[in-house]
Each structure stands twice: as C-alpha cells, then as structure tokens.
Enzyme design. Structure first.
Site, short mmCIF file in Angstrom:
data_model
loop_
_atom_site.label_atom_id
_atom_site.label_comp_id
_atom_site.label_asym_id
_atom_site.label_seq_id
_atom_site.Cartn_x
_atom_site.Cartn_y
_atom_site.Cartn_z
CB SER A 88 -0.85 -0.06 1.28
OG SER A 88 -1.31 1.23 1.62
CE1 TYR A 133 -4.18 -2.51 4.97
CE2 TYR A 133 -3.22 -0.35 4.53
CZ TYR A 133 -3.78 -1.53 4.07
OH TYR A 133 -3.94 -1.73 2.72
#
Ligand code: NAP
Length: 253
Positions: free
Chosen positions: A159, A172
């Site tokens: 990401s 995350y």
C-alpha cells in the site's frame, strides 16, 4: 520487457495463463475476487482462499459459469489458523493439482485508524498477524511446490502507507512495511532460483469494502474499480513477467 511496456495496460490473449495453478488469498471479495476471475478468464486454474465458504462458492460459481477451469476452494481464517492448517492447505494443493505456479498474497484487514498513543493492542496484534505473519507462514508451506514449478510467481500486496508512514494508519501501515521487507528478503534469498520470482504490488485507491472502511465519507464513484487494477496482477502472475523479481509495481499512476 521493452522500455515502453506498461504492466498497467497489459492485455493478454485469453489463454495466456492456461496450465498455471495460482493460489489467491482473500479471493472472496474486492481486488482478490477480481484478480481470481481474470486469472480464470485467461485460462489459469485458481485456488480460491478466503474465510467465508459461502462467499468463495459464489466466486467459484462465477468462474465455472464463465467457462473457466474448475477452481479449488480453500477456506481458512488467517486469524485463527495454526501450523497444521497451513500444512493441510499445502497438502490439498499437492493432492489436487500436484503443482503451484503462482501465489498472490492479497488477504488483509485494516483494523482501526487511530493515533499510536491510543492504538488498541489486541487490534494491533490481529492486523500484524493476518496481514504479515499469515503471509509468511503461507509462503513457507507453499515454497516447496513453487520451487518445483518451471516458472513460479509470488506476489505480495502492499500500500502507499507501506513505504512511507502516515499518521493514524498504525498497525495496517506497519504490516505493509513488514510485507515489503518480507518480499525483499524472499526475492534476495531466491536470487539464484531463476524459476521463482517475487514482487510487490500496490493497487492504489480501489473501490472495495476495505477502502470504504478507511474513508467512509469519500465519493467512491471517483475510485478505480477492482477490475481496473487487474492488468498488473495478470502480468505479474502470468508467464510474460518471467525474469522480473524484487520489484514493486503501482497499479495506478
Ligand atoms: P477487501 O475488499 O476487504 O477484501 C479483503 C479480502 O481478504 C476478502 O476476501 C476477505 O475475506 C479476506 N480476509 C480478510 N481477513 C481474512 C482472514 N482473517 N482470513 C482469510 N481471509 C481474510 O480488501 P481489498 O480492498 O480488496 O484489499 C485487497 C488487498 O489490497 C489488501 O492487501 C489491501 O491491503 C490492499 N490494498 C487495498 C487498497 C484499496 O484501496 N482497496 C489500497 C491499497 C492496498 P472476507 O470476504 O471474508 O471478508
């Protein structure tokens, strides 16, 4: 790969991935589902992993209805899985297909977005476990089969917050930093194994449940659909990216 080739515009012929067996984690929804359907539409046999048997069956039915090769269903909750479950999954692949030519690590959870000072420790552990430790454990049990393939591709999903930290993205973000490290280490360890390549993909902002959880107020119609980011995945998991390893690809500009 010629200089002007762009994986984001890869459009292979329909049977380009025929004969390949590819395991996709988190294939029941979002990007994983779209990639699984596209792999099957291009001839690959897909082993569909997810935690919900019911949702996986719907993907299975869609592949069969479209005339794709019969997939396999491998339900496993990565939050609860123990060593024997990973071994059983690898045994099922060996038994059913006797080979593995691709592994897409796609399943992930967001957890919560909050400042580190307030970050809930059990949530931190859960996110790190599902997003990072489970991918490591799955890699470990699948490697013997991947090493037997003449041309295998392992793809990890990162990401934008996996290479640059950003406030409130907590566990995350750290899990994706870890994923980038995991992929780099494996690519380096397999440098001399010309038949197994390892790469990272960053899909960018995509219209899925996870994105909606992270940005509940945003206008989702402006976001790319899962189908729009599929080309880079197809290229990395198919034969046309042979020889490409240790790299990180963005699916969107
Ligand atoms: P998604 O729609 O939420 O799908 C996540 C998938 O992972 C689902 O199939 C889900 O299963 C599965 N999963 C979650 N927890 C699991 C568990 N404990 N055990 C087994 N499977 C589990 O997410 P997405 O947006 O498609 O994300 C796919 C990947 O892209 C992730 O790695 C994510 O970090 C990355 N990514 C996404 C975006 C974005 O904007 N969407 C941006 C950057 C990176 P269920 O169907 O049962 O929930």
């Amino acid at each position: 790969m010629s200089n002007d080739f762009d994986p984001r515009r890869y459009a292979p012929p329909r049977d380009r991935l025929a004969g390949r067996v590819i395991l996709v984690t988190g294939a029941s929804d979002g990007i994983g589902r779209a990639v699984a359907l596209a792999l099957a539409a291009h001839g690959a046999t897909v082993a569909l992993h997810g935690r919900s048997q019911r949702k996986l069956e719907k993907v299975y039915d869609a592949i069969v209805a479209a005339g794709g090769p019969q997939p396999a269903l491998l339900p496993l909750d990565l939050e609860k899985a123990v060593a024997q479950d990973y071994d059983a999954l690898a045994d099922a692949l060996q038994r059913e297909f006797g080979r593995l030519d691709g592994l897409l690590h796609n399943a992930s959870i967001l957890g919560t977005r909050s400042p580190l000072v307030h970050f809930d420790v059990p949530t931190w552990c859960r996110v790190l476990h599902v997003n990072l430790t489970a991918a490591f454990a799955l890699t470990q049990v699948c490697l013997p089969l991947l090493l037997e393939s003449q041309d295998a591709s392992v793809v990890y999903t990162t990401s934008s917050v996996g290479s640059r930290g950003r406030a409130y993205w907590g566990a995350y973000s750290v899990s994706k930093f870890g994923t980038e490290g995991l992929a780099q280490i494996l690519a380096d360890e397999l440098e001399n194994e010309r038949n197994v390549r390892v790469n990272l993909v960053n899909p960018g902002a995509v219209r899925t449940s996870m994105r909606a959880l992270a940005y509940p107020a945003e206008d989702y119609t402006r976001l790319a659909t899962p189908d729009q980011v599929v080309p880079t995945y197809l290229w990395l998991l198919g034969p046309d990216s042979a020889g490409v390893s240790g790299r990180r690809f963005d699916c969107q500009s």
